[in-house]
Scaffold this motif. Structure first.
Motif, PDB file in Angstrom:
ATOM      1  N   MET A  64       3.671 -14.323   7.133  1.00 30.50           N
ATOM      2  CA  MET A  64       2.221 -14.433   7.276  1.00 30.50           C
ATOM      3  C   MET A  64       1.632 -13.043   7.457  1.00 30.50           C
ATOM      4  O   MET A  64       2.063 -12.286   8.332  1.00 30.50           O
ATOM      5  CB  MET A  64       1.876 -15.326   8.469  1.00 30.50           C
ATOM      6  N   VAL A  65       0.671 -12.711   6.611  1.00 31.32           N
ATOM      7  CA  VAL A  65       0.068 -11.378   6.661  1.00 31.32           C
ATOM      8  C   VAL A  65      -1.439 -11.472   6.846  1.00 31.32           C
ATOM      9  O   VAL A  65      -2.084 -12.444   6.437  1.00 31.32           O
ATOM     10  CB  VAL A  65       0.379 -10.577   5.370  1.00 31.32           C
ATOM     11  N   HIS A  66      -2.007 -10.441   7.465  1.00 30.36           N
ATOM     12  CA  HIS A  66      -3.450 -10.321   7.661  1.00 30.36           C
ATOM     13  C   HIS A  66      -3.911  -9.113   6.860  1.00 30.36           C
ATOM     14  O   HIS A  66      -3.577  -7.972   7.198  1.00 30.36           O
ATOM     15  CB  HIS A  66      -3.763 -10.130   9.148  1.00 30.36           C
ATOM     16  N   VAL A  67      -4.658  -9.366   5.767  1.00 31.78           N
ATOM     17  CA  VAL A  67      -4.981  -8.299   4.819  1.00 31.78           C
ATOM     18  C   VAL A  67      -6.485  -8.211   4.533  1.00 31.78           C
ATOM     19  O   VAL A  67      -6.929  -8.313   3.378  1.00 31.78           O
ATOM     20  CB  VAL A  67      -4.185  -8.482   3.505  1.00 31.78           C
ATOM     21  N   PRO A  68      -7.295  -7.973   5.545  1.00 31.93           N
ATOM     22  CA  PRO A  68      -8.753  -7.924   5.331  1.00 31.93           C
ATOM     23  C   PRO A  68      -9.215  -6.762   4.463  1.00 31.93           C
ATOM     24  O   PRO A  68     -10.156  -6.905   3.668  1.00 31.93           O
ATOM     25  CB  PRO A  68      -9.302  -7.808   6.754  1.00 31.93           C
ATOM     26  N   ALA A  69      -8.571  -5.606   4.609  1.00 27.21           N
ATOM     27  CA  ALA A  69      -9.033  -4.431   3.852  1.00 27.21           C
ATOM     28  C   ALA A  69      -8.814  -4.617   2.355  1.00 27.21           C
ATOM     29  O   ALA A  69      -9.628  -4.161   1.538  1.00 27.21           O
ATOM     30  CB  ALA A  69      -8.326  -3.173   4.353  1.00 27.21           C
ATOM     31  N   LEU A  70      -7.720  -5.255   1.980  1.00 33.10           N
ATOM     32  CA  LEU A  70      -7.489  -5.516   0.552  1.00 33.10           C
ATOM     33  C   LEU A  70      -8.580  -6.413  -0.013  1.00 33.10           C
ATOM     34  O   LEU A  70      -9.018  -6.238  -1.156  1.00 33.10           O
ATOM     35  CB  LEU A  70      -6.117  -6.166   0.348  1.00 33.10           C
ATOM     36  N   SER A  71      -9.023  -7.351   0.782  1.00 35.15           N
ATOM     37  CA  SER A  71     -10.112  -8.225   0.334  1.00 35.15           C
ATOM     38  C   SER A  71     -11.426  -7.452   0.232  1.00 35.15           C
ATOM     39  O   SER A  71     -12.162  -7.580  -0.752  1.00 35.15           O
ATOM     40  CB  SER A  71     -10.261  -9.395   1.307  1.00 35.15           C
ATOM     41  N   THR A 110     -11.919  -4.314  -0.281  1.00 34.79           N
ATOM     42  CA  THR A 110     -11.926  -3.320  -1.363  1.00 34.79           C
ATOM     43  C   THR A 110     -11.735  -3.948  -2.744  1.00 34.79           C
ATOM     44  O   THR A 110     -11.660  -3.226  -3.745  1.00 34.79           O
ATOM     45  CB  THR A 110     -10.816  -2.275  -1.127  1.00 34.79           C
ATOM     46  N   GLY A 111     -11.650  -5.268  -2.801  1.00 37.51           N
ATOM     47  CA  GLY A 111     -11.543  -5.967  -4.080  1.00 37.51           C
ATOM     48  C   GLY A 111     -10.182  -5.866  -4.744  1.00 37.51           C
ATOM     49  O   GLY A 111     -10.053  -6.121  -5.946  1.00 37.51           O
ATOM     50  N   ARG A 114      -7.170   0.349   4.085  1.00 37.80           N
ATOM     51  CA  ARG A 114      -7.816   0.690   5.355  1.00 37.80           C
ATOM     52  C   ARG A 114      -8.168   2.172   5.406  1.00 37.80           C
ATOM     53  O   ARG A 114      -9.253   2.538   5.888  1.00 37.80           O
ATOM     54  CB  ARG A 114      -6.900   0.304   6.528  1.00 37.80           C
ATOM     55  N   ALA A 115      -7.270   3.009   4.899  1.00 36.97           N
ATOM     56  CA  ALA A 115      -7.552   4.448   4.859  1.00 36.97           C
ATOM     57  C   ALA A 115      -8.736   4.731   3.943  1.00 36.97           C
ATOM     58  O   ALA A 115      -9.576   5.600   4.233  1.00 36.97           O
ATOM     59  CB  ALA A 115      -6.317   5.204   4.374  1.00 36.97           C
ATOM     60  N   ASP A 140     -16.373   5.087   3.819  1.00 33.02           N
ATOM     61  CA  ASP A 140     -17.538   4.501   4.482  1.00 33.02           C
ATOM     62  C   ASP A 140     -17.175   4.056   5.896  1.00 33.02           C
ATOM     63  O   ASP A 140     -17.211   2.874   6.220  1.00 33.02           O
ATOM     64  CB  ASP A 140     -18.063   3.317   3.667  1.00 33.02           C
ATOM     65  N   LYS A 141     -16.825   5.007   6.738  1.00 37.92           N
ATOM     66  CA  LYS A 141     -16.438   4.667   8.105  1.00 37.92           C
ATOM     67  C   LYS A 141     -17.577   3.966   8.842  1.00 37.92           C
ATOM     68  O   LYS A 141     -17.369   2.985   9.557  1.00 37.92           O
ATOM     69  CB  LYS A 141     -16.020   5.927   8.868  1.00 37.92           C
TER      70      LYS A 141
END
Length: 357
Positions: free
Chosen positions: A180-187, A189-190, A255-256, A262-263
Motif C-alpha cells: 500500500m502506497v501513498h502517492v499524492p505528489a504523483l497525482s 503533478t499528473g 515532491r521535489a 511552487d513551494k
C-alpha cells in the motif's frame, strides 16, 4: 481481544515507529489454501464448512506456539453487520468474507499482524502484514503459519499446477503480495496514470484502498502481483519490491518538483486542507481522505508541524469504525458527516498540542 480489535483504530503492529513508511504504508502477503478431500467453499455444504472450521479450531494452540502470541477465533455470524465491516476497514478480512454466510470465521493474532480467513472463497486465506516495504518479513511470517497448518492437515496440491484454489487465477503459489502506497505528489503533478499504466503492463495490478473494485481514496493505492503460476514466491516478492522502489523514487521526485517549482502553492494547499479539517462541521469520508492526504504530504515535506498518524486517520474516518467509535451504529448521512468532522477536529487538535493522536 475482540473489543480491542473492533474499538481501536490502530492495530498493535501499526504502532511501530522505527520505520520510514511515509510513502510505503504497509506490505501484505496472502496465501490461498484449501484442504485435501473437502470441496471448495462455493461447492461445499454446511457439513464441509463445519469440517474446515473444526480443523482451524484445533489449530489455535499450535498457531500460538509457532507465532509466540495468542490468537482469537471469531465467528462472523456472531458479529453485527457494522462490526464485520469494521474488520474490512481495518483490512483484517475481505469484503467477501463480511457478507452473511454460515461457517465463516476469522482467526486473528493478538497483534493483528496475522489474520486467517476461514471459508472465504478458499478454505483459508492466510494474511500477514507489516509496516513499510517488508514483503520478505511478511512472507516469512505467513509461511510459518502455513507450515504449521500443513503439518497437521494436507492441502489440495498438484505436482503439475501447485496449490489448487477456487479461482484459477490463484492456482500455483496461491500467493498475493501487495504493498500500500501513498502517492499524492504523483497525482498532483499528473504523472500517476502513466506510472499505473507501466505497472499494469508489467503484469501487476493497481487498486484502491480496499482492493479490487475500490477507488484510490486519499491517493492511497495497493500494488500487487497477478501471476501465481510459472514464477516462484521469492521472484514475485523481488519483482514487486523493485516496482515499489521505483514508485517511491518517482513520488520523491514529484515532491521535489513541487518544492522547487511552487513551494508556496503546495504550502497553500496543505494549510487550506488543514484549515478545513480543523474547522469543518460536516465532512464526507471521501473529502476527509483527500484533505488528510494533503496534510500528510505537508507533514512529510516538513511544511506543517503537526503530529498525525495517517494509518489511524484512514481507519477512524471510515463509516463503520466511526459508528463504533461514537457508539451509534445507525446514523444518517448528515449525522455521520458531523461525527466524522468532530472526530477529525479532536484528533488533529491533540496532535497540534503534542498529545497522543
Amino acid at each position: 481481544m475482540l473489543h480491542t480489535i473492533l474499538d481501536e483504530a490502530l492495530s498493535p503492529w501499526m504502532k511501530e515507529s522505527d520505520l520510514d513508511h511515509r510513502i510505503v504504508l504497509s506490505s501484505r502477503i496472502r496465501l490461498a489454501r484449501n484442504f485435501k478431500g473437502i470441496p471448495f467453499t462455493n461447492r461445499g455444504d454446511i457439513s464441509d464448512l463445519t469440517k474446515v472450521d473444526g480443523y482451524m479450531r484445533s489449530m489455535i494452540t499450535p498457531l500460538q506456539t509457532v507465532y509466540g502470541k495468542s490468537f482469537s477465533k471469531i465467528n462472523l455470524e456472531s458479529l453485527s453487520a457494522v462490526e464485520r465491516d469494521v474488520l474490512v476497514e481495518k483490512h483484517l478480512i475481505s469484503p467477501n468474507l463480511a457478507t452473511p454466510s454460515s461457517g465463516r470465521s476469522v482467526i486473528i493474532s493478538e497483534d493483528s499482524r496475522i489474520s486467517i480467513m476461514v471459508n472465504e472463497e478458499d478454505h483459508l486465506r492466510i494474511q500477514s502484514m507489516e509496516l513499510g516495504l517488508q514483503l520478505e518479513k511478511a512472507y516469512e511470517r505467513a509461511i510459518a503459519i502455513d507450515d504449521v497448518i500443513e503439518s497437521k492437515y494436507d492441502y489440495a496440491f498438484s505436482k503439475e499446477f501447485g496449490y489448487l484454489t477456487a479461482c484459477p487465477t490463484n492456482v500455483g503459489t496461491g500467493m498475493r503480495a501487495s504493498v500500500m502506497v501513498h502517492v499524492p505528489a504523483l497525482s498532483m503533478t499528473g504523472k500517476l496514470q502513466r506510472i499505473i499504466r507501466s505497472i499494469i503492463r508489467m503484469g501487476y495490478s493497481v487498486r484502491g484502498l480496499y482492493g479490487e473494485g475500490s477507488e484510490g481514496l486519499g491517493h492511497v493505492y495497493q500494488i500487487s502481483n497477478q501471476q501465481t503460476m510459472g514464477i516462484s514466491e521469492q521472484a514475485t516478492i523481488e519483482q514487486l519490491s523493485q516496482i515499489i522502489q521505483g514508485v517511491v523514487k518517482e513520488e520523491e521526485k514529484a515532491r521535489a518538483e513541487l518544492w522547487t517549482t511552487d513551494k508556496e502553492g503546495i504550502e497553500d494547499k496543505v494549510w487550506r486542507s488543514y484549515g478545513i479539517l480543523t474547522h469543518a462541521r460536516r465532512i464526507s469520508g471521501e473529502e476527509a481522505l483527500a484533505l488528510l492526504s494533503d496534510v500528510q504530504l505537508g507533514i512529510d515535506m516538513k511544511l506543517i508541524d503537526v503530529t498525525m498518524n495517517f494509518h489511524e486517520m484512514l481507519v477512524i474516518t471510515r463509516p463503520n469504525f466511526l459508528a463504533k467509535l461514537v457508539g451509534k451504529e445507525s446514523m444518517g448521512t448528515q449525522e455521520r458527516d458531523s461525527q466524522r468532522a468532530q472526530v477529525i477536529r479532536d484528533t488533529l487538535l491533540r496532535g497540534l498540542k503534542g498529545g497522543k493522536s
